[in-house]
Design a protein around this motif. Sequence first.
Motif, mmCIF file in Angstrom:
data_model
loop_
_atom_site.group_PDB
_atom_site.id
_atom_site.type_symbol
_atom_site.label_atom_id
_atom_site.label_comp_id
_atom_site.label_asym_id
_atom_site.label_seq_id
_atom_site.Cartn_x
_atom_site.Cartn_y
_atom_site.Cartn_z
ATOM 1 N N LEU A 193 -14.629 -22.381 63.645
ATOM 2 C CA LEU A 193 -15.538 -23.190 63.015
ATOM 3 C C LEU A 193 -15.580 -22.819 61.450
ATOM 4 O O LEU A 193 -16.136 -21.638 61.032
ATOM 5 N N PHE A 194 -15.020 -23.850 60.716
ATOM 6 C CA PHE A 194 -14.921 -23.708 59.151
ATOM 7 C C PHE A 194 -16.204 -24.522 58.555
ATOM 8 O O PHE A 194 -16.175 -25.741 59.015
ATOM 9 N N VAL A 195 -17.172 -23.896 57.719
ATOM 10 C CA VAL A 195 -18.260 -24.682 57.236
ATOM 11 C C VAL A 195 -18.167 -24.621 55.723
ATOM 12 O O VAL A 195 -18.004 -23.786 55.168
ATOM 13 N N PHE A 196 -18.401 -25.958 55.151
ATOM 14 C CA PHE A 196 -18.409 -25.943 54.024
ATOM 15 C C PHE A 196 -19.554 -26.780 53.205
ATOM 16 O O PHE A 196 -20.255 -27.555 53.950
ATOM 17 N N GLY A 197 -19.793 -26.722 51.728
ATOM 18 C CA GLY A 197 -20.812 -27.547 51.432
ATOM 19 C C GLY A 197 -20.478 -28.386 50.429
ATOM 20 O O GLY A 197 -21.262 -29.376 49.966
ATOM 21 N N ARG A 198 -19.136 -28.585 50.007
ATOM 22 C CA ARG A 198 -18.689 -29.325 49.115
ATOM 23 C C ARG A 198 -17.430 -29.876 49.520
ATOM 24 O O ARG A 198 -16.367 -29.161 50.004
ATOM 25 N N ASP A 199 -17.140 -31.433 49.152
ATOM 26 C CA ASP A 199 -16.025 -31.850 49.315
ATOM 27 C C ASP A 199 -15.853 -32.812 48.229
ATOM 28 O O ASP A 199 -16.532 -33.823 47.873
ATOM 29 N N LEU A 200 -14.781 -32.426 47.460
ATOM 30 C CA LEU A 200 -14.711 -32.835 46.129
ATOM 31 C C LEU A 200 -14.235 -34.434 46.281
ATOM 32 O O LEU A 200 -14.189 -35.101 45.453
ATOM 33 N N ARG A 201 -13.725 -34.739 47.393
ATOM 34 C CA ARG A 201 -13.205 -36.225 47.664
ATOM 35 C C ARG A 201 -14.304 -37.074 47.874
ATOM 36 O O ARG A 201 -14.316 -38.401 48.040
ATOM 37 N N ASP A 202 -15.534 -36.401 48.666
ATOM 38 C CA ASP A 202 -16.671 -37.005 49.129
ATOM 39 C C ASP A 202 -17.825 -36.335 48.644
ATOM 40 O O ASP A 202 -18.459 -35.645 49.392
ATOM 41 N N PHE A 234 -14.310 -28.548 61.121
ATOM 42 C CA PHE A 234 -14.681 -28.232 59.816
ATOM 43 C C PHE A 234 -16.170 -29.237 59.792
ATOM 44 O O PHE A 234 -16.157 -30.346 60.135
ATOM 45 N N ALA A 235 -16.941 -28.333 59.348
ATOM 46 C CA ALA A 235 -18.418 -28.823 59.282
ATOM 47 C C ALA A 235 -18.939 -28.712 57.902
ATOM 48 O O ALA A 235 -19.042 -27.803 57.438
ATOM 49 N N ARG A 236 -20.097 -29.750 57.493
ATOM 50 C CA ARG A 236 -20.591 -29.877 56.366
ATOM 51 C C ARG A 236 -21.760 -29.169 56.536
ATOM 52 O O ARG A 236 -22.729 -29.454 57.385
ATOM 53 N N GLN A 237 -22.269 -28.496 55.584
ATOM 54 C CA GLN A 237 -23.862 -27.775 55.477
ATOM 55 C C GLN A 237 -24.698 -28.872 55.334
ATOM 56 O O GLN A 237 -24.458 -29.787 54.648
ATOM 57 N N HIS A 238 -25.576 -28.784 55.981
ATOM 58 C CA HIS A 238 -26.837 -29.908 55.651
ATOM 59 C C HIS A 238 -27.455 -29.773 54.416
ATOM 60 O O HIS A 238 -27.712 -28.434 54.113
ATOM 61 N N PRO A 239 -27.455 -30.478 53.501
ATOM 62 C CA PRO A 239 -28.096 -30.441 52.002
ATOM 63 C C PRO A 239 -29.334 -30.048 52.100
ATOM 64 O O PRO A 239 -29.770 -29.182 51.092
ATOM 65 N N ALA A 266 -28.661 -27.455 60.711
ATOM 66 C CA ALA A 266 -27.586 -26.505 60.191
ATOM 67 C C ALA A 266 -26.270 -27.460 59.492
ATOM 68 O O ALA A 266 -25.576 -27.049 58.477
ATOM 69 N N PHE A 267 -26.181 -28.435 60.212
ATOM 70 C CA PHE A 267 -24.957 -29.303 59.785
ATOM 71 C C PHE A 267 -25.175 -30.638 59.374
ATOM 72 O O PHE A 267 -26.097 -31.260 60.220
ATOM 73 N N ALA A 268 -24.679 -31.402 58.291
ATOM 74 C CA ALA A 268 -24.751 -32.777 58.436
ATOM 75 C C ALA A 268 -23.989 -33.290 59.628
ATOM 76 O O ALA A 268 -22.887 -32.707 60.115
#
Length: 435
Positions: A193-202, A234-239, A266-268
Amino acid sequence: MTTYEVNFDGLIGPTHHYGGLSKGNLASVQHRHVVSSPRRAALQGLAKMKRVADLGIPQAFFPPQSRPELEFLEAHGFSGSPAEIISAAHTKRPDLLSTAYSASAMWTANAATVSPSSDCADGRVHFTPANLQTMSHRALEAQHTTRMLRSIFYDSNHFMIHDPLPAVAETSDEGAANHTRLCPSFDAPGVELFVFGRDLRDPQQAPQFPARQTLAASQIIAKAHNLDPGRCVFARQHPLAIDAGVFHNDVISVGNQSLHLVHEFAFADQERVLANVNACFGPGLQQVIVAEDDLSLGDVVQSYFFNSQLISIGQDEMLLLCPIECSENVSANRLVARLLCADNPIKDCQFVDLRESMQNGGGPACLRLRVVLTDEQRLALPASIFITDDRYEQLCDWVRRHYRERLAVSDLADASLIDEVSVAMQELDQMLGLA
């Protein structure tokens, strides 16, 4: 062939101080310029390592990185002898001096992302050192960490140490603090499980604090490690979590083998994320969601409950090793009690005093990098980095002789500190005998 998890903790360095350098890390900012105790910090960290080793769990450590980083100060225009560089930086840019003396490499959850051989198509353990480019004091670590990993995991038949990703906005990488592996057993293929905070395409709405990990970085690492795309999520962190001070995912969720503890925020798009993890894992995964009403985001950050170590101690049994702050936080303490009574693998909870690290924004899980190894792979490592009774006593003695009891930010201007650290590190190098 036995397969198990080895914890590699960062041995806290002799320049541990409270520089308040980490924006978005509330504990770091709140304790800015408080007087630290490098000696107490290192002994607390060693005591945690010994506690894990005494459970019969393989425990190793990474040595501190040498400080101050004079090349960093020279790159900012300071010149002369080391003492002259330190003096000028203290007068003109004390913030840069604090950066050059940072001991933040102690938090080895940020050292690298690690995938075990059972997950990688080539049957080797893969490491990608984190570039940590979001924070200047942490970006200093990447090349040192790469060299260290290559000196310890040197056998290319068993290990692959990649270069850090380019230190650019698109590939910002924070290591295992944003990565969780779930598996039915350590030797079985896992879900990564890979968690990210930013996606430059979105880009979406940017949080007020830095979102340190990018989706692109996580995707590149997964591909470089030769992972099965069908077993990666791949999961986005909740802002909301980032803005509350959850700068890494290991501050708001923790997983081990078949148990995944996750906060409500935890996740968006959390429902989809957890469903994907469950589908990739198959039968046997238990995902426990902690509601905001049971542990608020404020209490999450204050207690660092999710930064506890979740450790396998037997067949389908786990220990929760919590920071002592969890025993002092009413909501966190209640949550621990409920988990111990509930139907899950957690059979015991122990509290550990890591206040020196906690006040700088790192708890038990921040201090360790998890590496799953087979017997053969473990035997390919230097024996000197494993915690035994003798090694523990040697390291405690070394710390007591070389570390200051108190270190204020103003003490970084003391030129004698350079020599103190140099002598200490030379002795440690001789003790460990690493290349």
